[in-house]
Design an enzyme around this catalytic site. Structure first.
Site, mmCIF file in Angstrom:
data_model
loop_
_atom_site.group_PDB
_atom_site.id
_atom_site.type_symbol
_atom_site.label_atom_id
_atom_site.label_comp_id
_atom_site.label_asym_id
_atom_site.label_seq_id
_atom_site.Cartn_x
_atom_site.Cartn_y
_atom_site.Cartn_z
ATOM 1 N N GLY A 1 -39.291 61.826 0.716
ATOM 2 C CA GLY A 1 -40.222 61.884 1.822
ATOM 3 C C GLY A 1 -40.282 60.534 2.544
ATOM 4 N N SER B 1 -33.148 59.701 -1.614
ATOM 5 C CA SER B 1 -33.755 59.404 -0.330
ATOM 6 C C SER B 1 -34.930 58.440 -0.555
ATOM 7 C CB SER B 1 -34.180 60.702 0.358
ATOM 8 O OG SER B 1 -34.434 60.506 1.727
ATOM 9 N N TRP B 2 -36.127 58.728 -0.036
ATOM 10 C CA TRP B 2 -37.259 57.838 -0.309
ATOM 11 C C TRP B 2 -37.471 57.670 -1.810
ATOM 12 C CZ3 TRP B 2 -40.576 54.137 0.558
ATOM 13 C CH2 TRP B 2 -41.706 54.042 -0.262
ATOM 14 N N ASP C 1 -23.455 61.035 5.502
ATOM 15 C CA ASP C 1 -24.916 61.012 5.531
ATOM 16 C C ASP C 1 -25.349 60.272 6.800
ATOM 17 O OD1 ASP C 1 -27.631 60.589 5.188
ATOM 18 O OD2 ASP C 1 -27.472 60.157 3.038
ATOM 19 N N HIS D 1 -26.572 63.935 3.732
ATOM 20 C CA HIS D 1 -27.817 63.516 3.080
ATOM 21 C C HIS D 1 -28.324 64.558 2.083
ATOM 22 C CE1 HIS D 1 -31.241 60.799 2.866
ATOM 23 N NE2 HIS D 1 -32.059 61.831 2.907
#
Length: 331
Positions: free
Chosen positions: A47, A119-120, A277, A305
């Protein structure tokens, strides 16, 4: 243990769950599944603000892992929820999320745990591990990010070179921003997600999600759009938390996580990154692997991604390899 047709383990349910009081009026939802005596592993979702999912449980062999999942502050089942404009976002910062993870580890009586997330989630994993390296046994990351301001600028401005129509619409969503500088544009979105008028909040959320979906539009995936397709309340929380964090550089010094990667020495890591990505270019994973002595970088040539079949295979192979020693799982 038999696998699903896509190579994941069968669905499982938590055997324990609860709400952890982390202070400042926040309560973090957590759950544990798998083998109570297995190797501890924590799933750190992306996120920021995505929340954990049942699907993430299936990457771990339930006979050999004790899997911990949790919703970071303000999202999922944690309270208060960022979709509520009355929720005070001052208490939602990277340092607080790191402290929440450590509090949860102690609450569950875990000495060390494997950390998994992309990701985050990879940014939060690295920030936690560099503060508490003695508490981390291994790290597995698909889709590496370190949330440098340069990475944020690429995602919310630079990628507009590839999707100029979509970026123009994204920029037009906050005409009050003084110029095209990324922090100002993102801060304007953050203010709109807190606006007293629900219509303003909804429009900002829709515009943000449309841009995120555009960046991922060249990737092969099925089902609802990755951002716009989320349920309304979850979508609102995600955008509010993302804009809150990214307009502030996630409260990290520029390049901090790669600069301090030497603190991860002795922690085995597997980094899995798609060459195409567009949301988080490969250079970040490459630079991290060079700075982290015990990291192995696997580049997936046909992935982006969101990953795909080969990304999932490499991730699960790493998780199986790091599991408690025993019979290897059947293919």
């Amino acid at each position: 243990m038999e696998r699903e047709t896509d190579g994941t383990y069968p669905p499982i349910e938590p055997y324990a769950y609860g709400m952890l009081d982390v202070g400042e009026g926040n309560h973090v939802y957590w759950e544990v599944c798998g083998n109570p005596d297995g190797k501890p592993a924590a799933v750190v979702h992306g996120g920021p603000g995505s929340g954990c999912t049942a699907r993430q449980r299936q990457y771990f062999d339930p006979e050999r892992y004790r899997v911990v999942l949790f919703d970071q502050r303000g999202c999922g089942r944690s309270t208060p929820h960022a979709a509520d404009p009355a929720t005070d976002m001052r208490f939602n910062t990277t340092d607080r999320l790191i402290a929440d993870m450590e509090r949860l580890r102690v609450h569950l009586g875990i000495e060390t745990w494997l950390l998994y997330g992309g990701s985050w989630g990879s940014t939060l994993i690295l920030a936690y591990a560099e503060q508490h390296p003695e508490r981390v046994s291994e790290i597995v990351i698909p889709a590496v990010t370190t949330t440098r301001r340069s990475e944020i600028d690429w995602l919310y401005r630079g990628a507009g070179q590839i999707f100029p129509e979509a970026w123009d619409r994204f920029r037009a969503g906050v005409p009050e921003a003084a110029d095209d500088a990324t922090p100002g544009v993102l801060a304007a979105y953050a203010r709109r997600t807190e606006h007293p008028d629900a219509a303003v909040r909804d429009r900002a959320t829709a515009d943000w999600c449309a841009w995120e979906d555009a960046v991922l539009s060249q990737e092969a995936y099925t089902g609802p759009s990755p951002y716009s397709g989320r349920p309304g309340r979850a979508r609102q929380a995600l955008v509010r938390i993302c804009s809150h964090y990214f307009s502030r550089g996630a409260w990290l010094e520029e390049g901090q996580l790669i600069r301090d990667a030497g603190r991860l020495a002795g922690i085995p890591g597997v980094l899995v990154h798609g060459r195409f990505d567009l949301g988080g270019p490969l250079i970040t994973a490459w630079e991290l692997a060079k700075a982290w002595p015990d990291a192995e970088l696997v580049v997936i040539d046909d992935a982006g991604h969101l990953g795909g079949t080969e990304t999932r295979r490499v991730v699960q192979a790493a998780l199986d390899r790091f599991a408690v020693p025993g019979d290897e799982p059947r293919p």
